[in-house]
Design an enzyme around this catalytic site. Structure first.
Site, mmCIF file in Angstrom:
data_model
loop_
_atom_site.group_PDB
_atom_site.id
_atom_site.type_symbol
_atom_site.label_atom_id
_atom_site.label_comp_id
_atom_site.label_asym_id
_atom_site.label_seq_id
_atom_site.Cartn_x
_atom_site.Cartn_y
_atom_site.Cartn_z
ATOM 1 C CD GLU A 51 79.463 71.015 58.015
ATOM 2 O OE1 GLU A 51 78.745 70.151 57.449
ATOM 3 O OE2 GLU A 51 79.412 72.220 57.749
ATOM 4 C CD GLU A 53 80.746 70.106 52.891
ATOM 5 O OE1 GLU A 53 81.975 70.177 52.729
ATOM 6 O OE2 GLU A 53 80.227 69.756 53.970
HETATM 7 N N1 T1G Z 1 75.253 60.762 50.111
HETATM 8 C C1 T1G Z 1 74.590 59.745 49.490
HETATM 9 N N2 T1G Z 1 75.192 58.626 49.015
HETATM 10 C C2 T1G Z 1 76.527 58.545 49.186
HETATM 11 C C3 T1G Z 1 77.270 59.566 49.824
HETATM 12 C C4 T1G Z 1 76.576 60.702 50.300
HETATM 13 N N3 T1G Z 1 77.201 61.688 50.945
HETATM 14 N N4 T1G Z 1 78.578 59.174 49.826
HETATM 15 C C5 T1G Z 1 78.624 57.982 49.212
HETATM 16 N N5 T1G Z 1 77.405 57.599 48.841
HETATM 17 C C6 T1G Z 1 77.047 56.335 48.184
HETATM 18 C C7 T1G Z 1 77.606 56.230 46.790
HETATM 19 O O1 T1G Z 1 76.736 56.855 45.853
HETATM 20 C C8 T1G Z 1 77.665 54.737 46.605
HETATM 21 O O2 T1G Z 1 76.325 54.309 46.368
HETATM 22 C C9 T1G Z 1 78.068 54.246 47.991
HETATM 23 O O3 T1G Z 1 77.672 55.287 48.907
HETATM 24 C C10 T1G Z 1 79.560 53.986 48.140
HETATM 25 O O4 T1G Z 1 80.202 55.206 47.724
HETATM 26 C C11 T1G Z 1 75.706 69.551 55.538
HETATM 27 C C12 T1G Z 1 75.946 69.670 52.882
HETATM 28 C C13 T1G Z 1 82.670 58.550 51.382
HETATM 29 C C14 T1G Z 1 84.887 58.757 50.199
HETATM 30 O O5 T1G Z 1 80.726 64.725 49.551
HETATM 31 O O6 T1G Z 1 83.383 60.988 48.778
HETATM 32 O O7 T1G Z 1 77.714 66.908 54.027
HETATM 33 O O8 T1G Z 1 76.679 53.291 44.094
HETATM 34 O O9 T1G Z 1 81.472 54.142 45.835
HETATM 35 O O10 T1G Z 1 84.778 54.752 46.995
HETATM 36 O O11 T1G Z 1 77.810 70.544 55.217
HETATM 37 O O12 T1G Z 1 81.579 58.024 48.737
HETATM 38 O O13 T1G Z 1 76.751 51.872 46.162
HETATM 39 O O14 T1G Z 1 74.574 52.893 45.406
HETATM 40 O O15 T1G Z 1 82.038 56.480 46.638
HETATM 41 O O16 T1G Z 1 84.513 53.920 49.419
HETATM 42 C C15 T1G Z 1 79.613 65.774 51.813
HETATM 43 C C16 T1G Z 1 80.813 61.926 49.218
HETATM 44 C C17 T1G Z 1 78.161 65.738 51.470
HETATM 45 C C18 T1G Z 1 81.232 62.624 50.503
HETATM 46 C C19 T1G Z 1 83.540 56.663 50.060
HETATM 47 N N6 T1G Z 1 80.188 64.451 51.702
HETATM 48 N N7 T1G Z 1 81.205 60.541 49.214
HETATM 49 O O17 T1G Z 1 84.129 56.313 48.832
HETATM 50 O O18 T1G Z 1 82.526 54.491 48.098
HETATM 51 S S1 T1G Z 1 77.425 67.341 51.537
HETATM 52 C C20 T1G Z 1 80.689 64.021 50.527
HETATM 53 C C21 T1G Z 1 82.488 60.192 48.949
HETATM 54 C C22 T1G Z 1 77.441 67.703 53.200
HETATM 55 C C23 T1G Z 1 77.086 69.336 54.985
HETATM 56 C C24 T1G Z 1 77.134 69.118 53.531
HETATM 57 C C25 T1G Z 1 82.770 58.714 48.903
HETATM 58 C C26 T1G Z 1 83.475 58.200 50.160
HETATM 59 P P1 T1G Z 1 76.063 53.007 45.446
HETATM 60 P P2 T1G Z 1 81.604 55.104 46.962
HETATM 61 P P3 T1G Z 1 84.075 54.792 48.325
#
Ligand code: T1G
Length: 699
Positions: A104, A124
């Protein structure tokens, strides 16, 4: 700036770098830092253009999910506003991931460039919400309504080349220095005017598109409001000016952020990251590298395991004691890939890449140099012990020896070798190349490094690795057995299989448990039950299920099991013969049949497993209750929008569950004895999903 956002100017190009490890989530200070950087660039006459880039492994992975459900003030100006209002062109330079708020922010820039390996998306809905930073309004404007709708309602990650084809990415850059390439690109477009996505008029949608998508979602996402809200938001983008569309998106987002589904899906997201951690192991435990893998046994499981390795691009040597078995196994692999290509879930090119990675070999000597071996021969202890004796004799020092067993004793298998520290269980769930759950089972002498290597191998092949201690059924199946027992006993007591299945599909399972039994085959567990009955005089037999198997009613494959099937049709039809057998068994056992409420059926099945899960945790065979939830989500089809068995149980409350189990203990006897840990949590008013094993509780 701040420690999470840097601002530099290089020859008239401002570079805003987000540095918020591990994935540049839009945590505290990040959005504010981007706003400050955009404002500085706007105010600096020397700046001609701006680059927005991520440090480390990724662009921006989205909003910080940990902040959802918490009280937080919405800033007056968010990074989206400042970037889109920039009077100078802004180039988003994407590597790794641009997801959610990350994409975004990029859509608020005037240009988007990416390395080909990058992935973008609006995931999301996978955590029960919808994009809240304008994605539902801007993505349709650059990619078209149909493509945007599919991306937003599926939440899938889109590879950068496809994103370029869709018009989301302007240019792919093959470079080892994205920052330099982005600065050069920014210089090339400086002064070429602005092309704000938000200024594109509302895009048109083909007739019937939204209705058709609602029908698709109704089938796939039962009980989940987010995908429907996503459709409504995208529909708003086709009829409202940007500002009004953004307001509608914010309204829909606000309704979802704290929904039961969003809370459950956020919990599942973090539980699946927590499950990878084994904090009870010594901190400095090394993780041996596994580059070359062998699979011993080319049957259904061995073939599926070989495919899961090849699917991940890992070369695998497939061995079988019988040349015919090896030939058959390879042919089955080819056929499976060919079916996927025919169905369109795999391209011919992908199949052509994967097949050569599976090298058929004969004899242990051919695999002696492998770093790890996964044994997948018959589920009989002598057969497995013989294989492990053979492996122990030839495998190089340091090789890891994994056994794919669903219930046999790891220690007895390890004892067949002189290196029990190198032995662990790696329990694949069938079909091995499809099911995500990968149980890593620790034997009494398994070395910590062996465990970590197995956990990492599971993740490398796209599985969800979950720790289990050695016990009968390990963790996933052991916690599921009481569910299966109550399922069968309730039929003796008068509940109909179709009623039980209806209750569980209404709860959110894709299939009812009896329909699943018919699909996998009633004979699959028949021998395991016989083995347990022979070993344990108190073992409660499942006479109705046993009789069905003994009558040859083994499920779909024989045209009848718990249900009757018409030839060539998988539709289950209730069968009075089954009710008759249940009545006979009830009469023999002196059980007076009765009717059941749906709630009693649901609670009898799930409370039985909650109770067993508490026993498993107290014995330290599972590390965390949330690990058991991860197993139920990825191994048994528990509905993800309910979080998992223990998360769901917290919605009812440990006290109520304990009281009900205590009552069933009075009525039905020992099998319903409340687990001491359940009682402890109930009396403390604690949370079941936060329960931990002693080795974690004691620090
Ligand atoms: N927020 C907080 N922590 C996150 C995070 C996030 N979005 N994404 C990953 N982490 C942490 C995860 O818990 C782990 O922590 C570490 O990073 C490595 O993650 C306004 C409302 C990016 C594909 O849904 O899909 O944006 O265990 O093991 O396998 O419209 O993480 O090390 O303490 O998964 O390489 C939208 C979610 C949010 C993406 C990487 N975004 N993340 O995968 O590493 S809502 C998502 C993932 C939003 C807006 C809206 C995956 C990854 P720890 P990992 P990975």
């Amino acid at each position: 700036m701040s420690e999470v956002v840097r601002y530099e100017v290089e020859d008239g190009i401002a570079v805003i770098t987000i540095d918020n490890p591990p994935v540049n989530a839009l945590g505290a200070g990040v959005s504010e830092g981007v706003v400050a950087g955009a404002d500085r660039a706007a105010a600096d006459p020397a700046v001609q253009a701006v680059v927005l880039i991520g440090a480390g492994r990724s662009f921006i992975a989205g909003a910080d999910i940990r902040r959802f459900g918490t009280k937080r003030e919405t800033p007056t100006r968010r990074s989206y506003d400042a970037l889109e209002a920039s009077p100078k062109p802004v180039v988003a330079a994407i590597h790794g991931f641009a997801l959610g708020g990350g994409l975004e922010n990029a859509l608020c820039c005037t240009w988007r460039i990416a390395v080909p390996e990058a992935r973008i998306g609006l995931p999301e809905v996978l955590i029960g919400i919808i994009p809240g930073g304008g994605g539902t309004q801007r993505l349709p404007r650059v990619a078209g309504v149909k493509a945007a709708l599919e991306m937003i309602t599926s939440g899938r990650h889109v590879p950068a080349p496809e994103a370029k084809f869709l018009g989301i990415i302007d240019e792919l850059v093959e470079t080892g220095d994205l920052r330099a390439a982005a600065i050069a690109f920014a210089r090339s477009i400086a002064g070429k005017g602005l092309r704000r996505v938000g200024e594109i008029p509302p895009p048109a949608a083909e007739a019937g598109l939204f209705e058709a998508q609602r029908k698709v979602i109704a089938r796939k996402a039962r009980g989940q409001p987010a995908p429907f809200a996503a459709i409504a938001a995208v529909e708003a983008a086709t009829r409202l000016p940007l500002a009004e569309g953004l307001a509608e998106e914010r309204r829909l987002f606000a309704e979802l952020e704290n929904s039961p589904e969003a809370r459950a899906l956020r919990y599942a997201f973090f539980a699946e990251r927590e499950v990878a951690k084994l904090p009870h192991l010594p901190k400095d435990t090394p993780t041996p590298e596994i580059r070359r893998v062998a699979v011993v046994g080319a049957g259904t499981m061995g073939g599926g395991i070989a495919m899961s390795l090849a699917d991940a691009g890992i070369p695998v040597k497939l061995m079988d004691a019988s040349p015919e078995g090896l030939t058959r196994g390879l042919q089955k692999i080819r056929d499976n890939y060919a079916v996927s290509v025919k169905r369109g879930s795999l391209t011919q090119a992908e199949m052509d890449r994967r097949l050569p990675l599976i090298e058929p070999v004969e004899g242990y000597d051919a695999i002696a140099d492998c770093d790890a071996v996964i044994e997948a021969v018959f589920e009989q202890l002598p057969a497995k012990q013989e294989v492990f004796r053979g492996l122990d004799a030839v495998m190089k020092p340091g090789a890891l020896l994994f056994t794919n067993t669903s219930a046999l004793d790891i220690d007895q298998i390890a004892a067949a070798t002189g290196r029990p520290e190198a032995v662990a269980g790696t329990h694949f769930f069938a079909p091995a190349n499809v099911m995500k759950l990968f149980e890593v089972v620790e034997g009494a002498k398994t070395a910590p490094a062996t465990l970590l290597a197995a956990m990492k191998l599971g993740r490398a092949i796209g599985k969800v690795s979950a720790y289990a201690g050695t016990c009968d059924g390990f963790v996933a199946n052991r916690s599921r057995i009481p569910f299966g027992l109550e399922q069968n006993l309730m039929v003796e007591e008068g509940a109909r299989p179709e009623q039980i299945d209806r209750v569980m599909t209404a709860f959110g399972y894709p299939m009812g448990p009896f329909a699943v039994n018919d699909l996998s085959g009633l004979d699959v567990n028949y021998m395991t039950r016989k083995r347990r009955a022979a070993a344990d005089p108190n073992y409660r037999k499942w006479p109705v299920a046993d009789r069905l198997v003994e009558m040859g009613r083994k499920g779909q494959k024989t045209g009848a099991g718990w249900y009757r099937y018409e030839p060539g049709d998988r539709t289950p039809h209730p069968d009075p013969i089954v009710d008759q057998i249940a009545r006979e068994v009830a009469a023999e056992l002196g059980i007076e049949q009765r009717s059941f409420t749906d709630e009693e059926i649901l609670h009898r099945l799930l409370f039985a497993s909650v109770n067993e899960a508490c026993r498993i945790l107290a014995e330290g065979k599972a590390l965390r209750a949330s690990d058991i939830d991860v197993m139920w989500l990825n191994g048994f089809g528990f509905p993800r929008y309910r979080g998992g068995l223990m998360f769901w149980a917290d919605g009812i409350g440990a006290r109520e569950i304990y009281n009900q189990i205590a009552a069933w203990h009075q009525r039905y006897g020992a099998r319903w004895a409340p687990a001491p840990l359940l009682r402890e949590i109930a009396e403390a008013g604690g949370s079941l999903r936060e329960a931990k094993a002693p080795q974690l509780r004691n620090g």
